[in-house]
Enzyme design. Structure first.
Site, mmCIF file in Angstrom:
data_model
loop_
_atom_site.group_PDB
_atom_site.id
_atom_site.type_symbol
_atom_site.label_atom_id
_atom_site.label_comp_id
_atom_site.label_asym_id
_atom_site.label_seq_id
_atom_site.Cartn_x
_atom_site.Cartn_y
_atom_site.Cartn_z
ATOM 1 N N GLY A 20 -10.776 18.313 53.838
ATOM 2 C CA GLY A 20 -10.538 17.585 52.592
ATOM 3 C C GLY A 20 -9.064 17.586 52.207
ATOM 4 N N ARG A 24 -4.151 21.374 54.566
ATOM 5 C CA ARG A 24 -4.955 22.090 55.560
ATOM 6 C C ARG A 24 -4.901 21.349 56.903
ATOM 7 N NH1 ARG A 24 -8.720 26.260 53.467
ATOM 8 N NH2 ARG A 24 -7.057 27.438 52.503
ATOM 9 N N ARG A 43 0.220 7.892 50.604
ATOM 10 C CA ARG A 43 -0.368 8.577 49.433
ATOM 11 C C ARG A 43 -0.481 10.089 49.631
ATOM 12 N NH1 ARG A 43 -3.968 5.189 45.823
ATOM 13 N NH2 ARG A 43 -3.338 3.077 46.300
ATOM 14 N N ARG A 87 -16.150 16.822 59.978
ATOM 15 C CA ARG A 87 -15.631 17.337 58.709
ATOM 16 C C ARG A 87 -15.564 18.854 58.788
ATOM 17 N NH1 ARG A 87 -15.025 18.583 53.622
ATOM 18 N NH2 ARG A 87 -16.631 19.703 52.478
ATOM 19 N N SER A 90 -15.209 23.413 52.804
ATOM 20 C CA SER A 90 -15.880 24.529 52.145
ATOM 21 C C SER A 90 -17.131 24.015 51.438
ATOM 22 C CB SER A 90 -14.934 25.192 51.138
ATOM 23 O OG SER A 90 -14.562 24.247 50.170
ATOM 24 N N ASP A 204 -17.999 29.711 47.813
ATOM 25 C CA ASP A 204 -18.512 30.230 46.539
ATOM 26 C C ASP A 204 -20.032 30.177 46.556
ATOM 27 O OD1 ASP A 204 -17.223 27.332 46.139
ATOM 28 O OD2 ASP A 204 -19.095 27.410 45.009
ATOM 29 N N ARG A 217 -9.368 32.665 52.496
ATOM 30 C CA ARG A 217 -9.820 31.312 52.814
ATOM 31 C C ARG A 217 -9.215 30.814 54.111
ATOM 32 N NH1 ARG A 217 -11.755 27.953 47.847
ATOM 33 N NH2 ARG A 217 -12.440 29.681 46.581
HETATM 34 N N1 HPA Z 1 -19.714 22.246 44.563
HETATM 35 C C1 HPA Z 1 -19.297 21.164 45.220
HETATM 36 N N2 HPA Z 1 -18.494 21.219 46.254
HETATM 37 C C2 HPA Z 1 -18.075 22.425 46.667
HETATM 38 C C3 HPA Z 1 -18.480 23.585 46.048
HETATM 39 C C4 HPA Z 1 -19.343 23.494 44.944
HETATM 40 O O1 HPA Z 1 -19.746 24.495 44.335
HETATM 41 N N3 HPA Z 1 -17.879 24.619 46.676
HETATM 42 C C5 HPA Z 1 -17.140 24.106 47.672
HETATM 43 N N4 HPA Z 1 -17.268 22.769 47.678
#
Ligand code: HPA
Length: 234
Positions: A20, A24, A43, A87, A90, A204, A217
């Site tokens: 994303g 990175r 951009r 892709r 995270s 998370d 990370r």
């Molecule tokens: N929500 C949406 N996208 C995410 C999250 C999340 O909690 N964590 C990492 N990408």
């Protein structure tokens, strides 16, 4: 050149990894590729092409969310001939048995909506991963001794989600994790006969509220880049 990608024809490889975050993409290209050249800066969405174990590969940012990813996936496939798109990113865990740092490989991606919704109208299309890539990624993750979960994920349009009831239904139905891009990647790839996969690490946890510390990370991200590269060129 396209509206959003400043590369010349031939500067994008057939295999593209899509984190994303554009920075990175730069870090992954500088860390894992040989002879990486920057091929896009439009951009601030950085893309790099180099080689991995003799195979040409591009690492290009997708931005956050399906509308952004859709722009890049469409142009990479339709204008630059990308055929394999992975892709790397995270996700937030939605099951008790999925822990921070674990790897989640998305077999399918549920959504409320994707940018492709208008095309399908009343149909609930089921976005699904390329099986060969998925199998290769699972094998690569196991070789690295990563804890890996394979199953359904949820591609959400919102990070700050107010629909607790929907998250509960996802958990109840075995959905492993939430992120914001995979469903549209799978859908656009399917439309053009390209291969796609999403490999993510858990940053998370929605049930325990734990989060991966920022300094850890990078290491999880590096493992994922290698899993994606091994999957693409197995
Ligand atoms: N929500 C949406 N996208 C995410 C999250 C999340 O909690 N964590 C990492 N990408």
């Amino acid at each position: 050149m396209t509206v959003h990608i400043g590369a010349e024809p031939g500067q994008i490889a057939e295999t593209v990894l899509m984190p994303g975050d554009p920075l990175r993409a730069q870090w992954a290209a500088e860390t894992f590729l040989e002879d990486a050249q920057c091929v896009n800066r439009v951009r601030g969405m950085l893309g790099f092409t180099g080689s991995y174990k003799g195979n040409r590969v591009t690492i290009h940012g997708s931005g956050m969310g399906m509308p952004s990813l859709s722009i890049y996936a469409n142009e990479l496939i339709r204008n630059f001939g990308a055929r394999t798109l992975v892709r790397i990113g995270s996700c937030g865990a939605m099951q008790k048995h999925v822990a921070i740092r674990d790897v989640v490989i998305a077999m399918t991606a549920s959504t409320l909506s994707t940018p492709s919704r208008g095309l399908f109208r009343e149909l609930n299309f089921a976005p699904c991963a390329d099986y060969g890539l998925l199998r290769n990624a699972v094998e690569a993750a196991e070789r690295k001794k990563a804890v890996v979960h394979v199953g359904g994920i949820y591609s959400s349009d919102v990070f700050y989600d107010e629909r607790d009831d929907l998250s509960e239904q996802m958990t109840r139905h075995g959905v492993l994790a939430v992120e914001m891009e995979a469903a549209e990647l799978y859908t656009v790839a399917a439309r053009h006969g390209a291969r796609a996969l999403a490999v993510m690490t858990v940053s998370d946890h929605l049930l325990t509220q734990e989060a991966l510390p920022a300094d850890q990370r990078e290491r999880s991200f590096g493992d994922m880049v290698e899993i994606a590269l091994e999957a693409a060129f197995a």
